[in-house]
Motif scaffolding. Structure first.
Motif, PDB file in Angstrom:
ATOM      1  N   ALA A 262       0.837  -1.205   0.000  1.00  0.00           N
ATOM      2  CA  ALA A 262       0.000   0.000   0.000  1.00  0.00           C
ATOM      3  C   ALA A 262       0.868   1.250   0.000  1.00  0.00           C
ATOM      4  CB  ALA A 262      -0.925  -0.014   1.210  1.00  0.00           C
ATOM      5  N   LEU A 263       1.975   1.224   0.756  1.00  0.00           N
ATOM      6  CA  LEU A 263       2.881   2.370   0.807  1.00  0.00           C
ATOM      7  C   LEU A 263       3.556   2.581  -0.538  1.00  0.00           C
ATOM      8  CD1 LEU A 263       4.138   4.533   2.657  1.00  0.00           C
ATOM      9  CD2 LEU A 263       5.931   2.875   3.214  1.00  0.00           C
ATOM     10  N   LEU A 264       3.910   1.494  -1.194  1.00  0.00           N
ATOM     11  CA  LEU A 264       4.526   1.600  -2.518  1.00  0.00           C
ATOM     12  C   LEU A 264       3.569   2.238  -3.510  1.00  0.00           C
ATOM     13  CD1 LEU A 264       6.524   1.095  -4.750  1.00  0.00           C
ATOM     14  CD2 LEU A 264       5.971  -1.349  -4.663  1.00  0.00           C
ATOM     15  N   LYS A 265       2.314   1.839  -3.477  1.00  0.00           N
ATOM     16  CA  LYS A 265       1.324   2.439  -4.375  1.00  0.00           C
ATOM     17  C   LYS A 265       1.169   3.929  -4.083  1.00  0.00           C
ATOM     18  CE  LYS A 265      -1.365  -1.772  -5.184  1.00  0.00           C
ATOM     19  NZ  LYS A 265      -2.671  -2.464  -4.963  1.00  0.00           N
ATOM     20  N   ARG A 266       1.050   4.260  -2.802  1.00  0.00           N
ATOM     21  CA  ARG A 266       0.884   5.665  -2.433  1.00  0.00           C
ATOM     22  C   ARG A 266       2.091   6.500  -2.846  1.00  0.00           C
ATOM     23  NH1 ARG A 266       1.772   7.779   3.535  1.00  0.00           N
ATOM     24  NH2 ARG A 266       3.866   7.784   2.625  1.00  0.00           N
ATOM     25  N   ASN A 267       3.300   5.999  -2.560  1.00  0.00           N
ATOM     26  CA  ASN A 267       4.505   6.760  -2.889  1.00  0.00           C
ATOM     27  C   ASN A 267       4.678   6.910  -4.397  1.00  0.00           C
ATOM     28  OD1 ASN A 267       5.090   7.063  -0.199  1.00  0.00           O
ATOM     29  ND2 ASN A 267       6.672   5.483  -0.138  1.00  0.00           N
ATOM     30  N   THR A 268       4.273   5.905  -5.158  1.00  0.00           N
ATOM     31  CA  THR A 268       4.367   6.006  -6.619  1.00  0.00           C
ATOM     32  C   THR A 268       3.378   7.032  -7.149  1.00  0.00           C
ATOM     33  OG1 THR A 268       4.988   3.658  -6.705  1.00  0.00           O
ATOM     34  CG2 THR A 268       4.378   4.704  -8.778  1.00  0.00           C
ATOM     35  N   ARG A 269       2.179   7.066  -6.588  1.00  0.00           N
ATOM     36  CA  ARG A 269       1.207   8.088  -6.992  1.00  0.00           C
ATOM     37  C   ARG A 269       1.723   9.485  -6.668  1.00  0.00           C
ATOM     38  NH1 ARG A 269      -2.416   4.305  -4.528  1.00  0.00           N
ATOM     39  NH2 ARG A 269      -2.605   5.680  -2.699  1.00  0.00           N
ATOM     40  N   ARG A 270       2.321   9.633  -5.497  1.00  0.00           N
ATOM     41  CA  ARG A 270       2.875  10.937  -5.117  1.00  0.00           C
ATOM     42  C   ARG A 270       4.045  11.318  -6.019  1.00  0.00           C
ATOM     43  NH1 ARG A 270       2.909  10.891   1.569  1.00  0.00           N
ATOM     44  NH2 ARG A 270       0.634  11.057   1.827  1.00  0.00           N
ATOM     45  N   PHE A 271       4.851  10.331  -6.383  1.00  0.00           N
ATOM     46  CA  PHE A 271       5.964  10.580  -7.295  1.00  0.00           C
ATOM     47  C   PHE A 271       5.450  11.062  -8.645  1.00  0.00           C
ATOM     48  CE2 PHE A 271       8.989   8.639 -10.476  1.00  0.00           C
ATOM     49  CZ  PHE A 271       9.969   9.610 -10.335  1.00  0.00           C
ATOM     50  N   ALA A 272       4.382  10.439  -9.142  1.00  0.00           N
ATOM     51  CA  ALA A 272       3.795  10.859 -10.420  1.00  0.00           C
ATOM     52  C   ALA A 272       3.322  12.310 -10.343  1.00  0.00           C
ATOM     53  CB  ALA A 272       2.630   9.943 -10.778  1.00  0.00           C
ATOM     54  N   LYS A 273       2.785  12.684  -9.203  1.00  0.00           N
ATOM     55  CA  LYS A 273       2.337  14.066  -9.029  1.00  0.00           C
ATOM     56  C   LYS A 273       3.522  15.019  -9.048  1.00  0.00           C
ATOM     57  CE  LYS A 273      -0.576  16.946  -6.056  1.00  0.00           C
ATOM     58  NZ  LYS A 273      -1.399  16.988  -4.814  1.00  0.00           N
ATOM     59  N   ARG A 274       4.626  14.627  -8.394  1.00  0.00           N
ATOM     60  CA  ARG A 274       5.824  15.483  -8.403  1.00  0.00           C
ATOM     61  C   ARG A 274       6.411  15.583  -9.807  1.00  0.00           C
ATOM     62  NH1 ARG A 274       6.989  12.469  -3.757  1.00  0.00           N
ATOM     63  NH2 ARG A 274       8.691  11.340  -4.797  1.00  0.00           N
ATOM     64  N   GLN A 275       6.388  14.458 -10.531  1.00  0.00           N
ATOM     65  CA  GLN A 275       6.863  14.493 -11.917  1.00  0.00           C
ATOM     66  C   GLN A 275       6.062  15.500 -12.732  1.00  0.00           C
ATOM     67  OE1 GLN A 275       6.338  10.198 -12.541  1.00  0.00           O
ATOM     68  NE2 GLN A 275       8.409  10.173 -13.383  1.00  0.00           N
ATOM     69  N   HIS A 276       4.748  15.442 -12.592  1.00  0.00           N
ATOM     70  CA  HIS A 276       3.870  16.340 -13.339  1.00  0.00           C
ATOM     71  C   HIS A 276       4.200  17.787 -13.012  1.00  0.00           C
ATOM     72  CE1 HIS A 276       0.082  18.467 -14.316  1.00  0.00           C
ATOM     73  NE2 HIS A 276       0.040  17.620 -15.314  1.00  0.00           N
ATOM     74  N   THR A 277       4.418  18.081 -11.734  1.00  0.00           N
ATOM     75  CA  THR A 277       4.747  19.451 -11.319  1.00  0.00           C
ATOM     76  C   THR A 277       6.055  19.898 -11.948  1.00  0.00           C
ATOM     77  OG1 THR A 277       3.581  19.159  -9.218  1.00  0.00           O
ATOM     78  CG2 THR A 277       5.209  20.941  -9.337  1.00  0.00           C
ATOM     79  N   TRP A 278       7.063  19.027 -11.943  1.00  0.00           N
ATOM     80  CA  TRP A 278       8.367  19.380 -12.516  1.00  0.00           C
ATOM     81  C   TRP A 278       8.238  19.633 -14.017  1.00  0.00           C
ATOM     82  CZ3 TRP A 278      13.440  19.395 -10.234  1.00  0.00           C
ATOM     83  CH2 TRP A 278      14.457  19.631 -11.157  1.00  0.00           C
ATOM     84  N   PHE A 279       7.608  18.720 -14.721  1.00  0.00           N
ATOM     85  CA  PHE A 279       7.529  18.836 -16.173  1.00  0.00           C
ATOM     86  C   PHE A 279       6.711  20.047 -16.606  1.00  0.00           C
ATOM     87  CE2 PHE A 279       8.107  14.014 -16.133  1.00  0.00           C
ATOM     88  CZ  PHE A 279       9.469  14.126 -16.360  1.00  0.00           C
ATOM     89  N   ARG A 281       6.790  22.842 -15.384  1.00  0.00           N
ATOM     90  CA  ARG A 281       7.642  24.035 -15.297  1.00  0.00           C
ATOM     91  C   ARG A 281       8.578  24.139 -16.493  1.00  0.00           C
ATOM     92  NH1 ARG A 281       8.915  22.600  -9.581  1.00  0.00           N
ATOM     93  NH2 ARG A 281      10.925  21.935 -10.404  1.00  0.00           N
ATOM     94  N   MET A 282       8.781  23.032 -17.200  1.00  0.00           N
ATOM     95  CA  MET A 282       9.701  23.031 -18.325  1.00  0.00           C
ATOM     96  C   MET A 282       9.058  23.680 -19.548  1.00  0.00           C
ATOM     97  SD  MET A 282      11.338  19.187 -17.869  1.00  0.00           S
ATOM     98  CE  MET A 282      12.325  19.284 -19.374  1.00  0.00           C
ATOM     99  N   LYS A 283       9.905  24.277 -20.378  1.00  0.00           N
ATOM    100  CA  LYS A 283       9.428  24.994 -21.562  1.00  0.00           C
ATOM    101  C   LYS A 283       9.408  24.065 -22.776  1.00  0.00           C
ATOM    102  CE  LYS A 283      11.532  29.324 -19.962  1.00  0.00           C
ATOM    103  NZ  LYS A 283      12.536  30.379 -20.308  1.00  0.00           N
TER     104      LYS A 283
END
Length: 312
Positions: A262-279, A281-283
């Motif tokens: 369950a923690l792995l699923k949650r952390n992967t979902r959170r990682f996907a959200k951080r990826q989206h935020t980073w990308f 910002r890119m031009k």
């Protein structure tokens, strides 16, 4: 002088980058450069969703299986290696495709991040090593959060090597990590086409949860146990990656099996959200929504037409 060509495919984990990259590489006589910070480790295949030889379909892939799990690897090293491959692939008359989900790694290449001079202080590092042994990982991470809260948010407390390195830099230079690390070039040195894949959030999260279930079914727990049996240290850089730190928690008795999953699923979902935020910002990224998976061939055709328009 003509710029070297570079096609970049980015997006959150489980969105379909691997499948698209192989298809486009076949269409445009391309070679793939992995932009994933974890796929460089040998023997860490299931937890990194590493592409298999069959999935490559004959397309050359680079920057996969470069290091042993106990070895360190930096964005600076990645930038050097990826840049060299881009040049070599262009010289062969082929199209390089930089594909991945590690935003810092990808952007360090596309916009040539300039790294500051290295700063080392053995005495300071040893001080924080001692602090770790005395007070533990959480206290060490909190010490960083007090000095550089923005950078601390990017690091898991288990990643003690990077936490200590950050504390060393802050103490020896007086700079935050953002100030120390350098600056981006405003424009890319490449003739660049950047494809971003996006998907409706709930659909993406369903795919992430399903992917984790498949990883467990395919032997992720056994993969981590094998690494431990081979003597890979639990505090090494590779074990801080999502998929490994959670299963490591189960195997060391800190978590129950279902808790770890369950923690792995949650952390992967959170990682996907951080990826989206980073990308976001890119031009210069052309975004394509691929939520409708039953129309994948149509998505591929539209994206291929966009790439052809950029390079042909």
């Amino acid at each position: 002088m003509n710029k070297e060509k570079l096609l970049v495919i980015i997006g959150p984990t489980a969105v379909g980058k691997t499948k698209l990259s192989v298809s486009l590489a076949q269409r445009f006589n391309g070679e793939v450069i992995s932009g994933d910070s974890m796929q460089i480790y040998r023997g860490m295949d299931i937890g990194t969703a590493k592409i298999t030889p069959d999935e490559m379909q004959g397309v050359p892939h680079h920057l996969i299986d470069l290091r042993e799990p106990w070895e360190s690897f930096s964005v600076n090293e990645f930038q050097t290696l990826a840049t060299d491959h881009i040049t070599q692939i262009n010289q062969r008359g082929r199209l390089p495709l930089l594909v991945g989900g590690t935003g810092l790694y990808v952007q360090s290449v596309t916009h040539q991040f300039q790294f500051a001079e290295d700063s080392r202080d053995e005495e300071v590092r040893q001080k924080w090593e001692t602090y770790l042994q005395k007070h533990g990982r959480e206290a060490l991470h909190q010490a960083l959060a007090q000095k550089d809260p923005i950078y601390a948010e990017q690091l898991h407390p288990n990643n003690t090597r990077r936490v200590i390195r950050a504390l060393e830099i802050i103490e020896t230079t007086g700079q935050s990590m953002a100030e120390y690390q350098g600056e981006w070039e405003k424009s890319s040195p490449y003739e660049l086409a950047m494809v971003g894949l996006t998907m409706e959030r709930q659909k993406l999260y369903e795919r992430i949860n399903h992917r984790v279930d498949l990883m467990i079914q395919d032997g992720l727990i056994e993969e981590v146990q094998r690494l431990l049996d081979e003597g890979v240290p639990v505090d090494c850089q590779s074990f801080s990656g999502i998929g490994y730190k959670e299963i490591l928690g189960y195997l060391t008795g800190e978590l129950e099996r279902e808790e770890a999953i369950a923690l792995l699923k949650r952390n992967t979902r959170r990682f996907a959200k951080r990826q989206h935020t980073w990308f976001r910002r890119m031009k210069d990224i052309q975004w394509f929504d691929v939520t409708a998976l039953d129309r994948w061939e149509e998505h591929e055709q539209i994206i291929a037409e966009y790439v052809a328009g950029k390079f042909c």
